[in-house]
Design a protein around this motif. Structure first.
Motif, mmCIF file in Angstrom:
data_model
loop_
_atom_site.group_PDB
_atom_site.id
_atom_site.type_symbol
_atom_site.label_atom_id
_atom_site.label_comp_id
_atom_site.label_asym_id
_atom_site.label_seq_id
_atom_site.Cartn_x
_atom_site.Cartn_y
_atom_site.Cartn_z
ATOM 1 N N ASP A 112 0.829 -1.213 0.000
ATOM 2 C CA ASP A 112 0.000 0.000 0.000
ATOM 3 C C ASP A 112 0.857 1.254 0.000
ATOM 4 O OD1 ASP A 112 -2.193 -1.625 0.032
ATOM 5 O OD2 ASP A 112 -2.505 -1.507 2.196
ATOM 6 N N LEU A 113 1.886 1.264 0.839
ATOM 7 C CA LEU A 113 2.750 2.436 0.899
ATOM 8 C C LEU A 113 3.534 2.610 -0.394
ATOM 9 C CD1 LEU A 113 4.155 2.362 4.550
ATOM 10 C CD2 LEU A 113 2.480 3.924 3.588
ATOM 11 N N GLN A 114 4.040 1.521 -0.936
ATOM 12 C CA GLN A 114 4.787 1.628 -2.181
ATOM 13 C C GLN A 114 3.917 2.167 -3.304
ATOM 14 O OE1 GLN A 114 6.443 -2.255 -2.891
ATOM 15 N NE2 GLN A 114 8.108 -1.989 -1.423
ATOM 16 N N ARG A 115 2.673 1.717 -3.352
ATOM 17 C CA ARG A 115 1.755 2.210 -4.383
ATOM 18 C C ARG A 115 1.485 3.696 -4.187
ATOM 19 N NH1 ARG A 115 -2.375 -0.198 -2.865
ATOM 20 N NH2 ARG A 115 -1.715 -2.239 -3.639
ATOM 21 N N ARG A 116 1.310 4.106 -2.948
ATOM 22 C CA ARG A 116 1.055 5.519 -2.675
ATOM 23 C C ARG A 116 2.257 6.387 -3.033
ATOM 24 N NH1 ARG A 116 -0.042 7.186 3.386
ATOM 25 N NH2 ARG A 116 2.112 7.915 3.328
ATOM 26 N N PHE A 117 3.446 5.921 -2.684
ATOM 27 C CA PHE A 117 4.653 6.689 -2.992
ATOM 28 C C PHE A 117 4.857 6.802 -4.503
ATOM 29 C CE2 PHE A 117 6.655 5.259 1.292
ATOM 30 C CZ PHE A 117 5.789 6.114 1.957
ATOM 31 N N GLU A 118 4.551 5.740 -5.229
ATOM 32 C CA GLU A 118 4.691 5.790 -6.686
ATOM 33 C C GLU A 118 3.705 6.766 -7.312
ATOM 34 O OE1 GLU A 118 4.253 1.826 -8.037
ATOM 35 O OE2 GLU A 118 6.174 1.111 -7.232
ATOM 36 N N GLU A 119 2.485 6.810 -6.766
ATOM 37 C CA GLU A 119 1.492 7.736 -7.296
ATOM 38 C C GLU A 119 1.884 9.186 -7.032
ATOM 39 O OE1 GLU A 119 -2.113 6.573 -5.458
ATOM 40 O OE2 GLU A 119 -2.397 4.773 -6.698
ATOM 41 N N GLN A 120 2.461 9.451 -5.850
ATOM 42 C CA GLN A 120 2.862 10.813 -5.518
ATOM 43 C C GLN A 120 4.076 11.255 -6.323
ATOM 44 O OE1 GLN A 120 3.433 10.689 -1.282
ATOM 45 N NE2 GLN A 120 1.251 10.732 -0.823
ATOM 46 N N GLY A 121 4.969 10.328 -6.615
ATOM 47 C CA GLY A 121 6.124 10.659 -7.439
ATOM 48 C C GLY A 121 7.252 11.361 -6.741
ATOM 49 N N GLY A 156 -1.592 -1.394 7.209
ATOM 50 C CA GLY A 156 -1.075 -1.066 5.896
ATOM 51 C C GLY A 156 -0.092 0.075 5.884
ATOM 52 N N ASN A 157 0.359 0.530 7.060
ATOM 53 C CA ASN A 157 1.297 1.651 7.120
ATOM 54 C C ASN A 157 2.671 1.239 7.644
ATOM 55 O OD1 ASN A 157 0.470 1.152 9.734
ATOM 56 N ND2 ASN A 157 0.164 3.293 10.284
ATOM 57 N N PHE A 158 2.988 -0.075 7.644
ATOM 58 C CA PHE A 158 4.290 -0.545 8.110
ATOM 59 C C PHE A 158 5.319 -0.392 6.993
ATOM 60 C CE2 PHE A 158 3.045 -3.608 11.785
ATOM 61 C CZ PHE A 158 2.434 -2.547 12.427
ATOM 62 N N PHE A 159 6.529 -0.022 7.399
ATOM 63 C CA PHE A 159 7.610 0.194 6.453
ATOM 64 C C PHE A 159 8.922 -0.192 7.126
ATOM 65 C CE2 PHE A 159 10.377 2.791 3.665
ATOM 66 C CZ PHE A 159 9.854 2.425 2.428
ATOM 67 N N VAL A 160 9.894 -0.610 6.329
ATOM 68 C CA VAL A 160 11.188 -1.036 6.858
ATOM 69 C C VAL A 160 12.298 -0.241 6.188
ATOM 70 C CG1 VAL A 160 12.834 -2.937 7.101
ATOM 71 C CG2 VAL A 160 10.391 -3.360 7.415
ATOM 72 N N ILE A 161 13.172 0.341 7.000
ATOM 73 C CA ILE A 161 14.404 0.971 6.526
ATOM 74 C C ILE A 161 15.553 0.295 7.268
ATOM 75 C CG2 ILE A 161 15.751 3.094 6.349
ATOM 76 C CD1 ILE A 161 13.185 4.649 6.220
ATOM 77 N N SER A 162 16.272 -0.555 6.566
ATOM 78 C CA SER A 162 17.328 -1.349 7.192
ATOM 79 C C SER A 162 18.512 -0.459 7.542
ATOM 80 C CB SER A 162 17.783 -2.470 6.254
ATOM 81 O OG SER A 162 16.696 -3.317 5.931
ATOM 82 N N GLY A 163 19.220 -0.901 8.551
ATOM 83 C CA GLY A 163 20.431 -0.189 8.933
ATOM 84 C C GLY A 163 20.310 0.418 10.304
ATOM 85 N N SER A 164 21.149 -0.057 11.208
ATOM 86 C CA SER A 164 21.163 0.464 12.566
ATOM 87 C C SER A 164 22.491 0.079 13.200
ATOM 88 C CB SER A 164 19.992 -0.101 13.378
ATOM 89 O OG SER A 164 20.117 0.239 14.741
ATOM 90 N N PRO A 165 23.065 0.946 14.026
ATOM 91 C CA PRO A 165 24.331 0.607 14.686
ATOM 92 C C PRO A 165 24.160 -0.250 15.933
ATOM 93 C CG PRO A 165 23.700 2.838 15.256
ATOM 94 C CD PRO A 165 22.655 2.335 14.287
ATOM 95 N N VAL A 166 22.958 -0.815 16.131
ATOM 96 C CA VAL A 166 22.704 -1.534 17.376
ATOM 97 C C VAL A 166 23.596 -2.767 17.516
ATOM 98 C CG1 VAL A 166 20.795 -2.793 16.303
ATOM 99 C CG2 VAL A 166 20.907 -2.607 18.777
#
Length: 1012
Positions: free
Chosen positions: A97-106, A278-288
């Motif tokens: 859902d988020l990917q589709r929304r981001f693509e529509e917004q551009g 439908g609003n979950f998103f993942v951004i990998s990368g953390s110094p933990v």
């Protein structure tokens, strides 16, 4: 219970408690949590080539176990256990859902080439749960630093004090501490979140701020919520078992407020799946991982750990592990791949090659899963006693990594991010052997940072181990690769993390017309975590102290606090229900007879009184007396809301300032005092104990969301002016938006006192006093251009001049060859914004007269423009929703300037007065703003509305206030005269009838006697 120490969010001891009541005490079943998509154990695939035989037997052990588990689970009854994932399938998290929304917004790529440059940087609020010196602070400091370089401006809020406060101050950021306590310096509700283009919450503790962001007018502010903890995900399944649906709903409601919920790895969305809307998103990368490793190495000894676990100092320890994303604790993901590799490796296996110093440790599942099976299969295949061990992922993984000489990664499935176990092994300085997966090859270079093999080629695996081990010990190449890998792991994913958040902000935040668009993040840019700010903190802190501090913070977490509160309320409610005794008494027939007799008696008495009143002659008096008595009775009626002290103090005052607001979130920004009175644009948001005006009831068009949004605060002014004598009878009137207090430009008590004294002594004609200036904060503004129309263009997507000129031309019916843009001075003087000003009441009515016609012309212009389908005055969705608001906000300046009103700036802090734009220096269009002209135009529109001659069906002007012209006054006068004459005629006829026929009287009590 075994310790769960692999969690990347920190250590969790078995003592971590979950509240439970007396009737709900279920055991913490790990398999149930696995079925709830929790992060569980990893698969494992042993392979080794120094002595190929030992490696081959280790691999055979692993697939044999895998197929044994597969057969026992697949062949068994389906209904006896949870649903299994099909063999060979891949478990992936895809935010469709988020990917589709981001693509529509551009994103911003298109806007960067189309939009005019702004004048200020985009503002972002970052709310930090706790300011401890940990990996979270390291990540946030790094993100804020690089995002600031891209053009963002961050304002930092913190919920708790901590050691990291000095680091934020050193980095140049002022930290404001917010709290729910009324005696605190800054409360959650006293922060104007609408000042920011977006809000970022950095932890679960941010839920404390969610309540204010869920109220109008802050519900439209974009919200990004960073969830780095797994504690709530582990507890959420138990809420279902205990029937705590209300607590689940509370968390789901909080999660639904966020536009995007961001996790640092792909296991957490599965853990929190019950809260996903439908609003979950993942951004990998953390110094933990690297942070935890540094502290662990400092506080633990490799020799002591080997001694504790029964390994010798000279043993060559190979740790075999796999993907941390494993469904239902069984190695379904790549059993088939291992099975294809097994026959080729098995041909090289030789038991005689197994020396006593070579040990295999399999890291998969849980401590109780298949441990006996491992030993049984290893013994059956001829492994020496004690050469093969299996530990679960709920074990202390750091212990095993610190003891290991090498790590073999045995998952052959493509993963969405770099395996965290491999990253942790690299940070320990352990050489790794891994398959050539895309996510691994992106960072790891063969024989430079580790050793890469092809899963389909057994010879590549043998070659990798031949480079790794020489003469039954690690080779020099392995030591060099381990050192390089450790250095690489320090900042390996920093660039991806920063790039991910930069892209996310572009897709989520709203960028108004006056905002400069941020720069795009270059993928080739070299970035690193800000380890320099934490010099000594990572290594000097004892790991056990970090663990104890973490658990202490966990016990004070919002998760535990809500659980304790819910459990207490649940027990109290149940106790009240159990103690409540219901005593029901049913009436008898004797009771019904008594009630019937009482009703009959009361009815007879009432009828007698009515007949007596009819026989008595009363003098009603004149109609004027009746009307006067009715009005007096209305004044004596009890009001729904008691008048507060502010309204009583307003009596006799020369001034009343109406504060405009549109939601409960604005209540903390409103004033209470002798000169203030609130007016709400939302009927449901009206304060209950205050004498506020309801703009919607006074101006019904504000019931329509579209017009309420485009008129904004000007709609409240129209509501006050509509029948102004009913609500305002003072000589001066003022307005102040609730946003003025949020921007720290509202009137202080001292300034209000000076203003009141000044207007009482004012005798120099019409004056407009204002205190909120159009000038931007110099720390935000990147340009020195303060031209009025240029500033207006910046606020309205570059179309202010053109739209204002077209609306002005349409309003006055000017031909195309006549200039229609009122001239405003290019330099010098200040201008008013935020509808924060005071003027005489007659001047206010004249301004409303002009504003109503201008608003109608602007609205008609927008409706008749067929070349566009959306608002040209805004670039973001929020601006387009409130299309006319920013022009209306500066409209008072044009009217006051050209109608020859004196304009005086009042300093909101100290009350100093300074006149702006002296009359003798103005180039005014007085003819267009004179009162006689505006009055005649208003009467013409009223006559047109009264006759129904306007061609547009939805005409705005008649709905914004009173419709009045001489014809309406004459018609009303004639109607009043007719009603008066009709009443006289009826009164005369009634008197004549009584004189002719006299009074008719019924026999008293005759009807009752007949009934008896």
């Amino acid at each position: 219970m075994a310790r769960e120490l692999f969690s990347r969010r920190g250590p969790h001891l078995a003592g971590s408690r979950l509240p439970s009541d007396s009737t709900h005490r279920p055991a913490m079943d790990r398999r149930h949590r696995a079925h709830a998509a929790a992060r569980k154990g990893s698969t494992c695939r042993p392979s080794r080539v120094v002595i190929i035989g030992g490696l081959g037997l280790a691999v055979i052990v692993f697939f044999a176990l895998g197929f044994w588990q597969q057969s026992t689970m697949i062949d068994g009854p389906v209904d006896d256990g949870p649903r299994r994932r099909p063999l060979g399938s891949v478990l992936r998290f895809v935010p469709a859902d988020l990917q589709r929304r981001f693509e529509e917004q551009g994103g911003l790529d298109r806007l960067r080439s189309e939009r005019e440059p702004g004048i200020r940087r985009p503002r972002v609020a970052l709310v930090i749960g706790s300011m401890d010196k940990d990996s979270r602070s390291l990540m946030l400091l790094t993100l804020v630093k690089y995002l600031t370089e891209l053009g963002y401006k961050f304002t930092i809020f913190a919920l708790k004090h901590g050691e990291a406060h000095s680091l934020w101050t050193f980095s140049g950021y002022e930290v404001s501490f917010v709290s729910t306590k009324q005696d605190s310096k800054l409360e959650y509700g006293s922060v104007d979140w609408s000042n920011f283009e977006g809000v970022i919450l950095s932890s679960l503790e941010g839920k404390q701020v969610i309540s204010s962001l869920m109220q109008e007018p802050f519900v439209s502010v974009p919200l990004i919520w960073l969830i780095q903890e797994d504690i709530l995900g582990k507890h959420i399944s138990h809420y279902t078992e205990w029937g705590w649906q209300d607590l689940i709903s509370e968390w789901r409601s909080a999660f639904s407020r966020a536009d995007v919920v961001v996790f640092p790895d792909y296991s957490l969305p599965l853990l929190y799946s019950l809260l996903d809307i439908g609003n979950f998103f993942v951004i990998s990368g953390s110094p933990v991982d690297v942070w935890a490793t540094q502290g662990y190495i400092k506080s633990h000894s490799r020799y002591e750990l080997r001694k504790k676990y029964g390994f010798g100092e000279d043993d060559l320890l190979i740790l075999v592990t796999g993907s941390h994303l494993f469904y239902d604790e069984l190695p379904w993901d790549y059993v088939a791949a291992m099975h294809a590799l097994a026959p080729q490796v098995k041909t090289h296996a030789r038991l005689k090659d197994l020396g006593g110093m070579i040990k295999f440790v399999f890291l998969c599942g849980n401590s109780t899963d298949a441990s006996g099976s491992f030993q049984e299969i290893a013994t059956h295949l001829g492994f020496p006693e004690g050469s093969v061990r299996q530990y679960g992922m709920d074990h202390d993984v750091n212990n095993l990594l610190l003891m290991a000489d090498s790590v073999l990664y045995g998952s052959f499935e493509e993963e969405q991010s770099f395996p965290p176990l491999l990253l942790r092994a690299m940070s320990f300085g352990i050489p790794i052997v891994a398959p050539d997966l895309t996510t691994i090859k992106k960072y790891v270079v063969d024989q430079t940072h580790g050793f890469i093999f092809h899963p389909s080629d057994p010879e590549s695996l043998a070659t990798a181990f031949s480079h790794l081990i020489k003469d039954k010990k690690l080779s020099s190449l392995a030591h060099v690769a381990a050192s390089n890998a450790r250095e690489l792991s320090m900042d390996m994913q920093a660039s991806d993390c920063i790039a991910g958040y930069a892209k996310l902000l572009e897709n989520v935040l709203q960028f108004p017309s006056d905002v400069m668009l941020p720069q795009s993040f270059s993928p080739t840019r070299q970035t690193s975590w800000l380890w320099g700010l934490f010099v000594g903190d990572v290594e000097e802190r004892d790991y056990h102290m970090q663990t104890e501090g973490y658990l202490s913070r966990q016990r004070s977490s919002i998760v535990y606090l809500l659980e304790e509160q819910y459990a207490k309320n649940h027990m109290d409610n149940r106790s009240r229900v159990e103690k409540k005794a219901y005593t029901e008494e049913f009436p008898t027939q004797l009771d019904w007879d008594i009630v019937s007799e009482m009703e009959i008696s009361e009815d007879l008495e009432r009828r007698e009184i009515q007949e007596l009143e009819e026989r008595m002659e009363r003098t009603l008096g004149s109609w004027e007396d009746v009307y006067r008595n009715a009005k007096k009775a209305e004044k004596l009626k009890f009001e729904a809301n008691e008048r507060d002290e502010g309204e009583l103090e307003r009596t006799g005052r020369p001034l009343c300032i109406y504060e405009i607001y549109n939601g409960e979130g604005a209540w903390p920004f409103l004033h209470r005092g002798s000169i203030y009175r609130g007016i709400t644009l939302l009927r449901s948001a009206q304060r209950s104990r205050a004498d506020d005006l309801d703009a919607v009831s006074r101006l019904p068009i504000l019931n329509e969301t579209y017009y309420r949004d485009i008129l904004c605060e000007l709609g409240a002014m129209f509501a006050v002016a509509n029948g102004v004598d009913n609500v305002h009878k003072l000589p001066w009137i003022g307005f102040q938006s609730w946003r003025a207090a949020g921007k720290k430009v509202s009137l202080s008590d001292k300034a209000a006192e000076i203003l009141e004294k000044t207007i009482q002594s004012e005798n120099k004609g019409d004056v407009v006093y204002y205190w909120a200036l159009m000038a931007m904060d110099p720390r935000d503004v990147e340009t020195e251009d303060t031209d009025f129309w240029s500033m207006c263009d910046s606020l309205n997507n570059g179309h202010c001049r053109a739209v204002f000129e077209d609306a002005f031309r349409r309003m006055y019916g000017l031909p195309d060859d006549v200039e229609a843009l009122p001239p405003m001075p290019v330099t010098g003087g200040q201008w008013s914004v935020l509808h924060s000003w005071v003027m005489p009441t007659p001047s206010f009515l004249e301004f409303v007269m002009f504003s109503r016609m201008f608003a109608d012309s602007l609205d008609s212009l927008n409706k008749n423009n067929s070349s566009t389908t959306e608002c040209v005055l805004g670039s973001s969705m929020l601006e387009k929703r409130h299309c006319y608001c920013r022009i209306f906000e500066v409209l008072v300046n044009v009217w006051a300037y050209h109608s020859a009103r004196r304009m005086v700036y009042l300093n909101p802090s100290n009350g100093n007065l300074s006149e702006q734009h002296p009359l003798e220096h103005r180039d005014m269009w007085v003819k267009y703003f004179s009162f006689p002209l505006l009055k005649s135009m208003d009467e013409d529109l009223a006559e047109e509305a009264d006759d129904g001659m306007h061609p547009v069906d939805k005409w705005l002007w008649p709905s914004t206030g009173e419709v009045l012209w001489q014809g309406i006054l004459d018609r009303e006068r004639e109607q009043r005269y007719r009603r008066k004459m009709d009443k006289k005629r009826k009164t005369k006829e009634k008197l004549l009838e009584r004189q002719k026929y006299g009074y008719k009287q019924k026999t008293l009590g005759q009807e009752q006697k007949d009934k008896v």
